[in-house]
Write an enzyme that holds these catalytic residues in place. Structure first.
Site, PDB file in Angstrom:
ATOM      1  N   ASP A   1       0.843  -1.190   0.000  1.00 22.57           N
ATOM      2  CA  ASP A   1       0.000   0.000   0.000  1.00 22.57           C
ATOM      3  C   ASP A   1       0.879   1.240   0.000  1.00 22.57           C
ATOM      4  O   ASP A   1       1.003   1.960   0.999  1.00 22.57           O
ATOM      5  CB  ASP A   1      -0.937  -0.029   1.205  1.00 22.57           C
ATOM      6  CG  ASP A   1      -1.929  -1.171   1.111  1.00 22.57           C
ATOM      7  OD1 ASP A   1      -2.376  -1.453  -0.017  1.00 22.57           O
ATOM      8  OD2 ASP A   1      -2.234  -1.786   2.138  1.00 22.57           O
TER       9      ASP A   1
ATOM     10  N   LYS B   1      -0.242  -8.279  -1.660  1.00 24.28           N
ATOM     11  CA  LYS B   1      -1.559  -7.750  -1.284  1.00 24.28           C
ATOM     12  C   LYS B   1      -1.658  -6.295  -1.710  1.00 24.28           C
ATOM     13  O   LYS B   1      -0.826  -5.459  -1.337  1.00 24.28           O
ATOM     14  CB  LYS B   1      -1.799  -7.849   0.216  1.00 24.28           C
ATOM     15  CG  LYS B   1      -3.213  -7.393   0.617  1.00 24.28           C
ATOM     16  CD  LYS B   1      -3.357  -7.180   2.105  1.00 24.28           C
ATOM     17  CE  LYS B   1      -2.905  -5.814   2.561  1.00 24.28           C
ATOM     18  NZ  LYS B   1      -3.945  -4.768   2.394  1.00 24.28           N
TER      19      LYS B   1
ATOM     20  N   LEU C   1     -15.001  -5.208  -0.202  1.00 22.30           N
ATOM     21  CA  LEU C   1     -16.263  -4.798  -0.819  1.00 22.30           C
ATOM     22  C   LEU C   1     -17.411  -4.912   0.182  1.00 22.30           C
ATOM     23  O   LEU C   1     -17.528  -5.894   0.909  1.00 22.30           O
ATOM     24  CB  LEU C   1     -16.540  -5.670  -2.049  1.00 22.30           C
ATOM     25  CG  LEU C   1     -15.458  -5.623  -3.138  1.00 22.30           C
ATOM     26  CD1 LEU C   1     -15.777  -6.636  -4.239  1.00 22.30           C
ATOM     27  CD2 LEU C   1     -15.324  -4.227  -3.719  1.00 22.30           C
ATOM     28  N   HIS C   2     -18.253  -3.894   0.204  1.00 16.88           N
ATOM     29  CA  HIS C   2     -19.352  -3.840   1.171  1.00 16.88           C
ATOM     30  C   HIS C   2     -20.444  -2.940   0.600  1.00 16.88           C
ATOM     31  O   HIS C   2     -20.359  -1.717   0.666  1.00 16.88           O
ATOM     32  CB  HIS C   2     -18.842  -3.284   2.502  1.00 16.88           C
ATOM     33  CG  HIS C   2     -19.840  -3.369   3.623  1.00 16.88           C
ATOM     34  ND1 HIS C   2     -19.536  -2.996   4.911  1.00 16.88           N
ATOM     35  CD2 HIS C   2     -21.136  -3.774   3.658  1.00 16.88           C
ATOM     36  CE1 HIS C   2     -20.593  -3.177   5.691  1.00 16.88           C
ATOM     37  NE2 HIS C   2     -21.577  -3.639   4.951  1.00 16.88           N
ATOM     38  N   ASP C   3     -21.470  -3.559   0.016  1.00 15.49           N
ATOM     39  CA  ASP C   3     -22.548  -2.810  -0.614  1.00 15.49           C
ATOM     40  C   ASP C   3     -23.724  -3.769  -0.776  1.00 15.49           C
ATOM     41  O   ASP C   3     -23.687  -4.899  -0.276  1.00 15.49           O
ATOM     42  CB  ASP C   3     -22.077  -2.238  -1.964  1.00 15.49           C
ATOM     43  CG  ASP C   3     -22.726  -0.901  -2.294  1.00 15.49           C
ATOM     44  OD1 ASP C   3     -23.979  -0.836  -2.239  1.00 15.49           O
ATOM     45  OD2 ASP C   3     -22.005   0.059  -2.602  1.00 15.49           O
ATOM     46  N   ILE C   4     -24.743  -3.357  -1.510  1.00 13.48           N
ATOM     47  CA  ILE C   4     -25.861  -4.262  -1.738  1.00 13.48           C
ATOM     48  C   ILE C   4     -25.375  -5.424  -2.608  1.00 13.48           C
ATOM     49  O   ILE C   4     -24.392  -5.300  -3.351  1.00 13.48           O
ATOM     50  CB  ILE C   4     -27.054  -3.533  -2.388  1.00 13.48           C
ATOM     51  CG1 ILE C   4     -26.679  -3.004  -3.776  1.00 13.48           C
ATOM     52  CG2 ILE C   4     -27.556  -2.404  -1.492  1.00 13.48           C
ATOM     53  CD1 ILE C   4     -27.881  -2.448  -4.544  1.00 13.48           C
ATOM     54  N   PRO C   5     -26.016  -6.585  -2.511  1.00 12.05           N
ATOM     55  CA  PRO C   5     -25.524  -7.783  -3.206  1.00 12.05           C
ATOM     56  C   PRO C   5     -25.271  -7.581  -4.694  1.00 12.05           C
ATOM     57  O   PRO C   5     -24.223  -8.022  -5.212  1.00 12.05           O
ATOM     58  CB  PRO C   5     -26.639  -8.811  -2.961  1.00 12.05           C
ATOM     59  CG  PRO C   5     -27.212  -8.407  -1.641  1.00 12.05           C
ATOM     60  CD  PRO C   5     -27.177  -6.905  -1.631  1.00 12.05           C
TER      61      PRO C   5
ATOM     62  N   THR D   1     -24.521  -4.896  -6.391  1.00 11.47           N
ATOM     63  CA  THR D   1     -23.356  -4.040  -6.649  1.00 11.47           C
ATOM     64  C   THR D   1     -22.057  -4.781  -6.388  1.00 11.47           C
ATOM     65  O   THR D   1     -21.093  -4.670  -7.167  1.00 11.47           O
ATOM     66  CB  THR D   1     -23.429  -2.782  -5.769  1.00 11.47           C
ATOM     67  OG1 THR D   1     -24.608  -2.037  -6.122  1.00 11.47           O
ATOM     68  CG2 THR D   1     -22.211  -1.893  -5.961  1.00 11.47           C
TER      69      THR D   1
ATOM     70  N   THR E   1      -8.364  -5.263  12.454  1.00  9.37           N
ATOM     71  CA  THR E   1      -7.372  -5.361  13.522  1.00  9.37           C
ATOM     72  C   THR E   1      -7.072  -4.012  14.160  1.00  9.37           C
ATOM     73  O   THR E   1      -6.353  -3.946  15.158  1.00  9.37           O
ATOM     74  CB  THR E   1      -6.056  -5.984  13.001  1.00  9.37           C
ATOM     75  OG1 THR E   1      -5.623  -5.278  11.842  1.00  9.37           O
ATOM     76  CG2 THR E   1      -6.245  -7.443  12.679  1.00  9.37           C
TER      77      THR E   1
ATOM     78  N   GLN F   1      -2.396  -0.653  14.494  1.00 10.32           N
ATOM     79  CA  GLN F   1      -2.911  -1.982  14.829  1.00 10.32           C
ATOM     80  C   GLN F   1      -3.012  -2.139  16.345  1.00 10.32           C
ATOM     81  O   GLN F   1      -2.095  -1.767  17.077  1.00 10.32           O
ATOM     82  CB  GLN F   1      -1.989  -3.075  14.268  1.00 10.32           C
ATOM     83  CG  GLN F   1      -1.691  -2.960  12.788  1.00 10.32           C
ATOM     84  CD  GLN F   1      -2.875  -3.328  11.921  1.00 10.32           C
ATOM     85  OE1 GLN F   1      -3.919  -3.701  12.418  1.00 10.32           O
ATOM     86  NE2 GLN F   1      -2.712  -3.223  10.627  1.00 10.32           N
TER      87      GLN F   1
ATOM     88  N   ARG G   1       4.413  -2.965   6.773  1.00 13.16           N
ATOM     89  CA  ARG G   1       5.443  -2.058   7.265  1.00 13.16           C
ATOM     90  C   ARG G   1       6.703  -2.726   7.807  1.00 13.16           C
ATOM     91  O   ARG G   1       7.805  -2.200   7.592  1.00 13.16           O
ATOM     92  CB  ARG G   1       4.838  -1.119   8.329  1.00 13.16           C
ATOM     93  CG  ARG G   1       4.007  -0.014   7.698  1.00 13.16           C
ATOM     94  CD  ARG G   1       3.178   0.744   8.714  1.00 13.16           C
ATOM     95  NE  ARG G   1       1.974   0.009   9.058  1.00 13.16           N
ATOM     96  CZ  ARG G   1       0.938   0.532   9.707  1.00 13.16           C
ATOM     97  NH1 ARG G   1       0.976   1.802  10.080  1.00 13.16           N
ATOM     98  NH2 ARG G   1      -0.131  -0.182   9.968  1.00 13.16           N
TER      99      ARG G   1
END
Length: 226
Positions: free
Chosen positions: A11, A33, A63-67, A69, A116, A186, A207
């Site tokens: 990241d 990742k 991902l977190h939305d309506i199924p 999407t 975490t 964390q 890190r």
């Protein structure tokens, strides 16, 4: 997939820096990742570029939305051939079922249980009365019943989850080796060795490698503890 469970969390904001770091430690990690920061900055092009290293790609998009999407988003990343993709278990059973149905044949879909970075006080503040361990187990059960491959949880919970889900695929972030690394944001951490012993399938490490003075030496040292 590689037998090496270490997935390097890349990241970082610059694509060239991400490629250089991944190339440097490629022989001592099992995959890469890529999270929201990387994906929002570099998109499909960035993922394609890192695919050239020949390592499995873990798209940590949570991902977190309506199924509908979430299913459409899963279909949109088929071309990237990810080895692992994350969704939030809190999106519910129907969302997780649709995410798995829409995923590529060789893609593992795993559900994020409790981040975490959250502790008991954080969960209470968002209306969750369970402690992190209880909540992780509850959401693991839901993910299992929805047909997902596994979950993301901290090293504190993975042992208990592994006992109730013997063939699950468990991704553990928030890992810090015994080498003086700071915990950052964390709150619930263990060592890579502890997580592996408790049943982790994938060890997400960022890190402690990416910000080490010598990333190659750091990756080699962590690999040597497993």
């Amino acid at each position: 997939m590689s037998n090496n469970p270490i997935y390097l969390a890349l990241d970082v904001p610059r694509l060239d820096a991400a490629e250089a770091l991944a190339r440097k430690v490629a022989g001592h990690i099992g995959g890469i990742k890529l999270g929201l920061e990387f994906f929002c900055a570099h998109g499909h092009h960035g993922v394609h570029e890192l695919h050239k290293l020949g390592l499995p790609i873990f798209l940590d998009l949570k991902l977190h939305d309506i199924p509908n999407t979430v299913a459409a988003a899963m279909q949109a990343i088929h071309v990237l051939e990810p080895a692992i993709v994350t969704v939030h278990a809190a999106g519910g059973r129907a969302m997780m079922e649709d995410a798995k149905a829409a995923a590529g044949e060789n893609c593992k879909v795993v559900a994020v249980t409790v981040l975490t970075s959250l502790d008991d006080d954080d969960l209470t503040a968002i209306g969750v009365q369970s402690d992190p361990a209880e909540q992780a187990l509850r959401l693991a059960d839901l993910a299992h019943s929805a047909g997902l491959d596994g979950i993301v949880c901290s090293g504190h919970e993975v042992g208990a989850v592994h006992k109730q889900w013997k063939d699950g695929y468990f991704v553990v972030p928030g890992l810090r080796p015994d080498s003086g690394n700071g915990n950052g944001d964390q709150k619930r951490i263990v060592t890579p060795r502890q997580a592996r012993d408790n049943g982790a399938s994938v060890l997400v490490i960022g890190r402690p490698i990416s910000r080490a003075e010598d990333p190659l030496a750091a990756a080699r040292a962590i690999e040597g503890t497993l």
